[in-house]
Design a protein around this motif. Structure first.
Motif, short mmCIF file in Angstrom:
data_model
loop_
_atom_site.label_atom_id
_atom_site.label_comp_id
_atom_site.label_asym_id
_atom_site.label_seq_id
_atom_site.Cartn_x
_atom_site.Cartn_y
_atom_site.Cartn_z
N SER A 231 16.86 -49.50 -13.37
CA SER A 231 17.50 -50.67 -13.97
C SER A 231 18.99 -50.39 -14.16
CB SER A 231 16.85 -51.03 -15.30
OG SER A 231 17.29 -50.15 -16.29
N LEU A 232 19.78 -51.45 -14.11
CA LEU A 232 21.23 -51.30 -14.18
C LEU A 232 21.77 -51.71 -15.54
CD1 LEU A 232 22.27 -52.86 -10.72
CD2 LEU A 232 21.82 -50.46 -11.27
N GLY A 233 22.83 -51.05 -15.98
CA GLY A 233 23.57 -51.49 -17.16
C GLY A 233 24.88 -52.12 -16.72
N LEU A 234 25.79 -52.27 -17.66
CA LEU A 234 27.11 -52.84 -17.36
C LEU A 234 28.15 -52.04 -18.13
CD1 LEU A 234 26.22 -56.63 -17.83
CD2 LEU A 234 26.84 -55.54 -15.65
N MET A 235 29.42 -52.43 -18.00
CA MET A 235 30.46 -51.76 -18.79
C MET A 235 30.13 -51.86 -20.28
SD MET A 235 32.96 -50.00 -17.76
CE MET A 235 34.64 -49.98 -18.36
N ASP A 236 29.52 -53.00 -20.70
CA ASP A 236 29.26 -53.17 -22.13
C ASP A 236 27.77 -53.18 -22.48
OD1 ASP A 236 28.61 -55.52 -20.98
OD2 ASP A 236 30.01 -56.77 -22.11
N SER A 237 26.93 -52.72 -21.58
CA SER A 237 25.52 -52.60 -21.97
C SER A 237 24.87 -51.43 -21.24
CB SER A 237 24.74 -53.90 -21.69
OG SER A 237 24.67 -54.12 -20.31
N ALA A 238 23.91 -50.81 -21.94
CA ALA A 238 23.20 -49.65 -21.37
C ALA A 238 22.03 -50.16 -20.53
CB ALA A 238 22.69 -48.76 -22.50
N PRO A 239 21.62 -49.39 -19.52
CA PRO A 239 20.44 -49.80 -18.75
C PRO A 239 19.17 -49.57 -19.56
CG PRO A 239 21.18 -47.64 -18.02
CD PRO A 239 22.16 -48.08 -19.08
N ARG A 240 18.08 -50.20 -19.17
CA ARG A 240 16.81 -50.03 -19.91
C ARG A 240 15.94 -49.00 -19.20
NH1 ARG A 240 14.04 -55.27 -19.63
NH2 ARG A 240 12.42 -54.20 -20.82
N LEU A 241 15.17 -48.29 -19.99
CA LEU A 241 14.20 -47.37 -19.39
C LEU A 241 12.89 -48.13 -19.22
CD1 LEU A 241 13.42 -44.47 -18.49
CD2 LEU A 241 12.70 -44.06 -20.84
N ILE A 242 12.50 -48.36 -17.99
CA ILE A 242 11.28 -49.14 -17.72
C ILE A 242 10.15 -48.17 -17.36
CG2 ILE A 242 10.25 -50.88 -16.18
CD1 ILE A 242 13.12 -51.99 -15.83
N THR A 243 9.05 -48.28 -18.07
CA THR A 243 7.96 -47.31 -17.81
C THR A 243 6.62 -48.01 -17.55
OG1 THR A 243 7.59 -47.12 -20.17
CG2 THR A 243 8.99 -45.45 -19.18
N ASP A 244 6.64 -49.34 -17.38
CA ASP A 244 5.35 -50.03 -17.22
C ASP A 244 4.96 -50.24 -15.75
OD1 ASP A 244 7.17 -51.89 -16.51
OD2 ASP A 244 6.69 -53.34 -18.08
N LYS A 245 5.62 -49.53 -14.86
CA LYS A 245 5.32 -49.58 -13.41
C LYS A 245 5.29 -51.01 -12.90
CE LYS A 245 2.59 -45.43 -13.82
NZ LYS A 245 1.25 -45.04 -14.17
N ARG A 246 6.38 -51.73 -13.16
CA ARG A 246 6.39 -53.12 -12.72
C ARG A 246 6.72 -53.26 -11.23
NH1 ARG A 246 10.93 -55.23 -16.85
NH2 ARG A 246 9.55 -54.07 -18.21
N ASP A 247 7.37 -52.23 -10.64
CA ASP A 247 7.51 -52.25 -9.18
C ASP A 247 6.18 -51.82 -8.58
OD1 ASP A 247 10.09 -53.06 -9.35
OD2 ASP A 247 10.99 -51.11 -8.99
N GLY A 248 6.00 -52.12 -7.29
CA GLY A 248 4.65 -51.98 -6.72
C GLY A 248 4.23 -50.61 -6.23
N SER A 249 5.18 -49.68 -6.05
CA SER A 249 4.84 -48.48 -5.29
C SER A 249 3.77 -47.61 -5.97
CB SER A 249 6.10 -47.65 -5.02
OG SER A 249 6.69 -47.24 -6.24
N TRP A 250 3.94 -47.33 -7.26
CA TRP A 250 2.97 -46.45 -7.93
C TRP A 250 1.61 -47.12 -8.05
CZ3 TRP A 250 4.45 -41.77 -7.62
CH2 TRP A 250 5.80 -41.43 -7.74
N LYS A 251 1.64 -48.42 -8.38
CA LYS A 251 0.35 -49.12 -8.55
C LYS A 251 -0.41 -49.17 -7.23
CE LYS A 251 1.02 -51.98 -12.57
NZ LYS A 251 1.68 -53.19 -13.00
N LEU A 252 0.31 -49.36 -6.14
CA LEU A 252 -0.38 -49.41 -4.84
C LEU A 252 -1.01 -48.05 -4.54
CD1 LEU A 252 -1.19 -50.74 -2.19
CD2 LEU A 252 1.03 -50.07 -1.24
N TRP A 253 -0.26 -46.98 -4.76
CA TRP A 253 -0.84 -45.65 -4.48
C TRP A 253 -2.04 -45.42 -5.39
CZ3 TRP A 253 1.95 -40.23 -5.22
CH2 TRP A 253 1.13 -39.24 -4.65
N GLU A 254 -1.94 -45.82 -6.66
CA GLU A 254 -3.08 -45.64 -7.58
C GLU A 254 -4.31 -46.38 -7.06
OE1 GLU A 254 -1.53 -46.84 -11.38
OE2 GLU A 254 -0.29 -45.03 -11.54
N ALA A 255 -4.08 -47.59 -6.53
CA ALA A 255 -5.21 -48.38 -6.00
C ALA A 255 -5.80 -47.71 -4.77
CB ALA A 255 -4.74 -49.80 -5.67
N ILE A 256 -4.94 -47.24 -3.87
CA ILE A 256 -5.43 -46.62 -2.63
C ILE A 256 -6.18 -45.32 -2.95
CG2 ILE A 256 -4.72 -45.53 -0.45
CD1 ILE A 256 -2.27 -47.39 -0.45
N ALA A 257 -5.63 -44.56 -3.92
CA ALA A 257 -6.19 -43.22 -4.22
C ALA A 257 -7.64 -43.31 -4.72
CB ALA A 257 -5.31 -42.52 -5.25
#
Ligand SMILES: Cc1cc2nc3c(=O)[nH]c(=O)nc-3n(C[C@H](O)[C@H](O)[C@H](O)COP(=O)(O)OP(=O)(O)OC[C@H]3O[C@@H](n4cnc5c(N)ncnc54)[C@H](O)[C@@H]3O)c2cc1C
Length: 533
Positions: free
Chosen positions: A287-313
């Motif tokens: 995730s990206l921040g800006l000059m006046d804001s910090a980026p967020r730490l996202i840990t809920d696997k909202r992109d697909g790559s890990w979930k897909l591997w978990e499903a295949i595994a």
């Protein structure tokens, strides 16, 4: 009944489905075309983002700020990568290949760092590695030990605490992004794989660069070439699962489940069609921040790559163990930042400070920075179309949960402006700090899984590129197993592509042989000499 109806589709009808559009998939498509005789229009690349290229990204503008999540060092030993780009035409001059362009650039712009480590605003003399006798013995013992000896050992379980204070450690770990808690086995592989770089580790003279950022110089020409050949790109398409059938003793992908424009769809896979999946991604959930804001730490696997591997595994133990890599974000995260400057003032100051013109210095690491910050001033322009009066640099910090030395906040909580304030204070550019801040745009980028491929692992956690049980499926990218090669590199992903294509098509062709510096007496001799410097 025709052969196609009979599901034994001949080569020209064979379809290839590539999930993910990073360099692993793009390279696979290129090798299916060059070496496999696959009809390019039968190759489909599915990508959940709206742009192809995966982690090799670079985007933005002079006005809104440029952004690249990563910046890459290459090396002559990237034999698969250099093979790939030896047949991809350059964008600037289609008469030459991308590899010619890279070679010509590096002949002109040579890296020779004069300010590799900086402490208290002073350049350190790093000609000595700073090893104790014990450190040297531990290193040699690590090289001699077989991989089976390592298990899930961490680097700090192999070396004494002094090792982590040496010049060597600071240079090696910031060059490759190792942390003391990462896998000792992965570290061992790096020692073997880049032992030829020992002798010039202090100057980074062995590093090859691309003329522009790696999206413009590598991903873009490759994507353009594949499109010209007829390869189909399905962007904005998330693959959620693969359905398998049992054919004899083999698990064969029957269909691909995906979501496009909010609608679920199933794509049929015929018996001889092939499916290659890039499992996991080091840039997932960034995730990206800006000059006046910090980026967020996202840990809920909202992109697909890990979930897909978990499903295949779930379908076979041979398909790997994704939780080993995706469930320890505290051990895998760090933060990068891209800075767009109006004018050349910061670059001029850095040239005066470091003695290196932009593009010739490589990484400058602030050794006493609590965040262990490093920056790289690439040759300018770094983006195609970047205006003359604009300069762009990139940096990162390995310890984002620590308070800064000057800005009393964790790096993770800092805005772009605060990251720059910390940087300028370390460099003792305080007098011009306000002016620089007004003319700079720093975009921080949080990367939860950036070093997930370095986490401690055991045999079988990474699946084979073509698992024994697989009928038509291969795993490519950073989380498939390739003997002897090193993850966190473009080279590794391209090697998985070659391995997958030649293996699935059963071609009488082997992946390009790994360059093994440790098989050369002169390399070993020079490395040994360096260890005693
Ligand atoms: C900060 C940083 C610094 C780096 N430094 C270096 C360096 O100095 N030298 C070097 O050689 N390498 C370096 N690298 C590593 C190199 O960039 C990567 O190893 C390489 O780009 C990985 O490519 P890949 O194709 O394997 O995976 P990725 O590029 O991660 O591609 C995976 C793609 O698949 C897509 N995808 C995943 N799952 C799905 C799904 N279910 N449905 C649809 N799409 C999906 C993702 O969106 C992504 O686009 C660096 C990387 C970063 C981020």
């Amino acid at each position: 009944m025709s052969t196609t109806e009979n599901n034994v589709n001949p080569v020209q009808h064979r379809k290839v489905h590539l999930i993910g559009s990073g360099i692993a998939s793009l390279a696979s498509a290129a090798y299916f075309i060059r070496d496999g005789g696959i009809n390019p229009s039968n190759i489909t690349i599915y990508e959940e983002m709206d742009k192809a290229g995966g982690s090799l990204d670079g985007a933005g503008s002079a006005k809104d700020g440029y952004i690249m999540r990563g910046g890459r060092m290459l090396n002559f030993s990237y034999v698969c990568t250099y093979d790939l780009f030896s047949f991809i035409p350059s964008l600037g001059d289609p008469g030459i290949m991308v590899l010619d362009e890279i070679k010509a650039f590096n002949k002109n712009i040579k890296t020779h760092s004069q300010a590799r480590l900086v402490e208290d605003g002073q350049i350190l003399d790093v000609s000595s590695m700073g090893f104790s006798i014990r450190d040297r013995l531990d290193l040699v013992e690590m090289m001699a030990a077989s991989e089976s000896h390592f298990g899930a050992k961490r680097i700090n379980e192999w070396f004494e605490p002094n090792f982590f204070k040496t010049n060597f450690w600071f240079m090696w770990d910031t060059m490759f992004a190792f942390q003391p808690w990462h896998s000792a086995l992965e570290f061992k592989r790096y020692i073997h794989r880049f032992i030829h770089e020992f002798k010039r580790i202090d100057t980074l003279a062995g590093v090859d660069r691309t003329p522009y950022n790696q999206f413009d110089s590598m991903a873009r020409p490759l994507i353009e070439w594949l499109k010209e050949q007829g390869v189909q790109f399905e962007l904005g398409t998330r693959v959620t699962d693969l359905y398998f059938s049992l054919t004899g003793e083999k698990k064969t992908v029957q269909s691909i489940q995906l979501i496009k424009d909010g609608k679920s769809k199933s794509v049929k896979v015929r018996l001889n069609d092939l499916v290659l999946v890039t499992i996991g991604s080091m840039t997932a959930d960034s995730s990206l921040g800006l000059m006046d804001s910090a980026p967020r730490l996202i840990t809920d696997k909202r992109d697909g790559s890990w979930k897909l591997w978990e499903a295949i595994a779930k379908n076979s133990d041979q398909f790997g163990h994704p939780s080993v890599f995706d469930s320890r974000v505290d051990e895998s995260k760090w933060e990068s930042f891209t800075v767009t400057c109006q004018g050349t003032e910061f670059f001029d100051l850095m040239e005066e400070f470091s003695g290196n013109k932009a593009g010739t210095g490589g990484l400058v690491t602030l050794k006493d920075s609590n965040w262990l910050m490093s920056i790289v001033l690439a040759y300018q322009p770094h983006f195609i179309g970047q205006p003359d009066n604009v300069t762009v640099f990139w940096g990162y910090g390995l310890f984002q949960d620590k308070e800064g030395n000057f800005v009393k906040k964790k790096m993770a909580d800092c805005t772009g402006a605060e990251i720059l304030t910390e940087l300028f204070s370390h460099l003792k550019f305080d007098e011009v700090s306000d002016k620089l801040l007004k003319t700079s745009n720093c975009i921080p980028c949080m990367l939860p899984y950036i070093t997930s491929q370095f986490l401690t692992r055991s045999p079988g956690d990474r699946p084979q590129v073509v698992p024994e049980i697989s009928g038509n499926l291969a795993f490519i990218g950073q989380f498939a197993e390739v003997p002897d090669d090193v993850v966190f590199t473009v080279e590794y992903s391209v090697r998985t592509a070659q391995t997958a294509v030649y293996g699935l098509l059963e071609l009488d062709k082997q992946p390009t042989l790994i360059y093994k510096g440790d098989h050369h007496v002169d390399v070993l001799f020079n490395a040994m000499k360096t260890m005693f410097r």
